[in-house]
Design an enzyme around this catalytic site. Structure first.
Site, mmCIF file in Angstrom:
data_model
loop_
_atom_site.group_PDB
_atom_site.id
_atom_site.type_symbol
_atom_site.label_atom_id
_atom_site.label_comp_id
_atom_site.label_asym_id
_atom_site.label_seq_id
_atom_site.Cartn_x
_atom_site.Cartn_y
_atom_site.Cartn_z
ATOM 1 N N ASP A 13 0.815 -1.233 0.000
ATOM 2 C CA ASP A 13 0.000 0.000 0.000
ATOM 3 C C ASP A 13 0.839 1.270 0.000
ATOM 4 O O ASP A 13 0.423 2.300 0.533
ATOM 5 C CB ASP A 13 -0.949 0.043 1.220
ATOM 6 C CG ASP A 13 -1.783 -1.210 1.318
ATOM 7 O OD1 ASP A 13 -2.318 -1.619 0.285
ATOM 8 O OD2 ASP A 13 -1.893 -1.767 2.425
ATOM 9 N N HIS A 41 -4.200 -2.039 -6.060
ATOM 10 C CA HIS A 41 -3.455 -0.844 -6.450
ATOM 11 C C HIS A 41 -4.472 0.219 -6.815
ATOM 12 O O HIS A 41 -5.345 -0.031 -7.638
ATOM 13 C CB HIS A 41 -2.598 -1.115 -7.682
ATOM 14 C CG HIS A 41 -1.407 -1.945 -7.380
ATOM 15 N ND1 HIS A 41 -0.526 -2.341 -8.346
ATOM 16 C CD2 HIS A 41 -0.947 -2.442 -6.226
ATOM 17 C CE1 HIS A 41 0.431 -3.058 -7.784
ATOM 18 N NE2 HIS A 41 0.190 -3.135 -6.506
HETATM 19 P P1 GDP Z 1 -0.452 0.378 -3.754
HETATM 20 O O1 GDP Z 1 -1.096 -0.941 -3.486
HETATM 21 O O2 GDP Z 1 0.996 0.369 -3.390
HETATM 22 O O3 GDP Z 1 -0.702 0.894 -5.126
HETATM 23 O O4 GDP Z 1 -1.095 1.414 -2.743
HETATM 24 P P2 GDP Z 1 -2.596 1.903 -2.590
HETATM 25 O O5 GDP Z 1 -3.491 1.453 -3.642
HETATM 26 O O6 GDP Z 1 -3.014 1.651 -1.180
HETATM 27 O O7 GDP Z 1 -2.348 3.450 -2.854
HETATM 28 C C1 GDP Z 1 -2.226 4.314 -1.889
HETATM 29 C C2 GDP Z 1 -3.403 5.267 -1.794
HETATM 30 O O8 GDP Z 1 -2.875 6.554 -1.652
HETATM 31 C C3 GDP Z 1 -4.331 5.372 -2.992
HETATM 32 O O9 GDP Z 1 -5.611 5.736 -2.548
HETATM 33 C C4 GDP Z 1 -3.704 6.496 -3.823
HETATM 34 O O10 GDP Z 1 -4.605 7.161 -4.667
HETATM 35 C C5 GDP Z 1 -3.230 7.390 -2.732
HETATM 36 N N1 GDP Z 1 -2.027 8.136 -3.024
HETATM 37 C C6 GDP Z 1 -0.937 7.722 -3.737
HETATM 38 N N2 GDP Z 1 0.020 8.667 -3.697
HETATM 39 C C7 GDP Z 1 -0.478 9.685 -2.945
HETATM 40 C C8 GDP Z 1 0.059 10.939 -2.502
HETATM 41 O O11 GDP Z 1 1.186 11.314 -2.773
HETATM 42 N N3 GDP Z 1 -0.754 11.702 -1.714
HETATM 43 C C9 GDP Z 1 -2.004 11.327 -1.344
HETATM 44 N N4 GDP Z 1 -2.710 12.142 -0.571
HETATM 45 N N5 GDP Z 1 -2.536 10.164 -1.747
HETATM 46 C C10 GDP Z 1 -1.773 9.348 -2.518
#
Ligand code: GDP
Length: 425
Positions: A13, A41
């Site tokens: 995440d 993701h």
């Molecule tokens: P993954 O499995 O590694 O892709 O992680 P997630 O799907 O849990 O992504 C992380 C969450 O944070 C998602 O809701 C993204 O849209 C959000 N997100 C990613 N980068 C940023 C950021 O720099 N700032 C904020 N506020 N949200 C982010």
């Protein structure tokens, strides 16, 4: 031709999806090489907001070929539902832009059931599975008791194979767990309802990739979860059942010749962890709730509130080493803007001794975090687009992290949208 990998450095995440979505522009092929539909993701783009579970994040870019490699747990039912959902928002998905390795094993209907039955048996000692059948799937794969996607092209052989598997699996379902047996009719329905639908996407991706490589196509390997969930080197037994490290990419993709030149490790500006297991830097109470709310930390797959904590430099440095990361994307820096002082876990104390080395899994339960505080920046940074735009305290936080983990931070993400990124190279 140079290839790259995007991997998680921590517990998952970290925001890998948004980084893959950003970088796919520069690649011709995006490959998922491990894991299954047990994590999500999140990608936000012109088509909307998506929680991708099995589809590679390159699916939104016209011209990009997306591949589910042989290392992936292909769940025909969940994959088809995900394809339909993404298609319904106007994104075309065809055998031209999505290919499933004929060597990928299929997650069977009983794998999800077995996951639930085993968690139930473990009761308060449960592993915190997302119950997507991943652990039973991979154990069966290693026992050579799954079906390869390519077997869908050999119906007679497949029927005999399924009958054998059914006989064996029913011994476990009924004998070990006292559950209802599965029937051949259940399997035939599964074949008709789901496997038939994914069949057009199944092909020999190994030769496709071999030839694409010869033509100079650029390949991006996309991992699921993070270093600390790696089956071999993570926080056993609270790992996932596959290898989340970049080193596995060539194997799980069927490209043994690949040597990713760039390994981009994704690190979140603070820590989160879903499910059970040791999480040394965990915060509790109001402090934790404030961070969870600020970061919207609820599981993409399950909606479960995530456990949260400050950036853990001990775990992150270990994660960087496991991935052999060549550069880092630090995400969600904007989330920390509300803090006056920013806590960071800079070391662990184990049996009264301070250490910066990540302990053996069994020793993690006794490890205590050493917390230091760094100045906050006290303003919204989500519209910053260059390094110079960032307030000095935010730059210092990034530089401190970079130094502590020993790897250059080349991207700083300040929002979920594609353009909310600062590139430092
Ligand atoms: P993954 O499995 O590694 O892709 O992680 P997630 O799907 O849990 O992504 C992380 C969450 O944070 C998602 O809701 C993204 O849209 C959000 N997100 C990613 N980068 C940023 C950021 O720099 N700032 C904020 N506020 N949200 C982010």
């Amino acid at each position: 031709m140079p290839s790259s990998a995007i991997v998680g450095i921590n517990w998952g995440d970290e925001g890998k999806g948004r980084m893959v979505d950003l970088l796919t522009e520069e690649y011709d092929i995006v490959i998922r090489y491990q894991g299954g539909g047990n994590a999500g993701h999140t990608v936000i783009n012109e088509h909307g907001k998506f929680a991708l579970h099995l589809l590679p994040s390159g699916i939104f870019r016209p011209g990009v070929v997306n591949i589910l490699g042989n290392g992936v747990a292909v769940d025909p039912e969940n994959l088809m539902k995900e394809i339909e959902e993404v298609r319904s928002k106007g994104v075309p998905i065809t055998p031209e832009n999505l290919k499933i390795s004929d060597r990928a094993s299929l997650l069977m209907p009983w794998h999800r059931e077995l996951d639930g039955l085993e968690e139930q048996r473990l009761a308060d000692r449960k592993y915190g599975s997302t119950k997507q059948g991943i652990a039973p799937f991979y154990s069966d794969k290693y026992q050579k008791k799954t079906v390869l996607a390519g077997e869908l092209f050999y119906p007679e052989h497949l029927r005999a194979h399924l009958a054998d598997l059914l006989e064996w699996k029913n011994l476990i379902l009924t004998g070990v767990y006292g559950a209802e047996p599965c029937t051949m009719k259940d399997l035939e329905d599964w074949l008709d309802d789901w496997c038939e639908k994914i069949r057009p996407f199944v092909c020999d991706t190994r030769t496709f990739l071999r030839d694409a490589n010869k033509e100079g196509k650029k390949i991006l390997f996309e991992a699921q979860l993070g270093s600390l969930r790696d089956l071999d080197l993570g926080i056993a037994p609270y790992t996932t059942s596959s290898n989340t490290t970049a080193a596995y990419a060539p194997v799980g993709s069927g490209c043994p010749w690949a040597r990713p030149e760039m390994i981009l490790g994704v690190v979140k500006a603070y820590s989160t962890c879903v499910g059970e297991g040791p999480f040394v830097c965990e915060m509790f109470g109001d402090e934790a709730e404030a961070l969870r709310q600020a970061g919207g930390e609820y599981g993409a797959k399950t909606g479960r509130p995530r456990r949260v904590g400050p950036l853990d430099l001990v775990a992150t440095r270990y994660g960087v080493e496991l991935q052999a990361a060549t550069e880092i994307a630090l995400t969600k820096l904007d989330v920390l803007s509300y803090m006056k002082e920013i806590p960071v876990c800079t070391a662990y104390e184990v049996n009264g001794e301070r250490t910066c080395e990540f302990p053996f899994p069994a020793a993690l339960a006794d490890a205590k975090p050493v917390i230091e505080y760094f100045p906050g920046w006290g303003c919204d940074i989500s519209s910053c687009r260059s390094w110079e735009d960032l307030p000095e305290a935010a730059r210092s936080y990034v530089e401190m992290t970079e130094k502590a983990i020993g790897c250059p931070i080349t991207y700083v993400s300040v929002g979920p949208e594609r353009e909310s990124i600062i590139i430092r190279k």
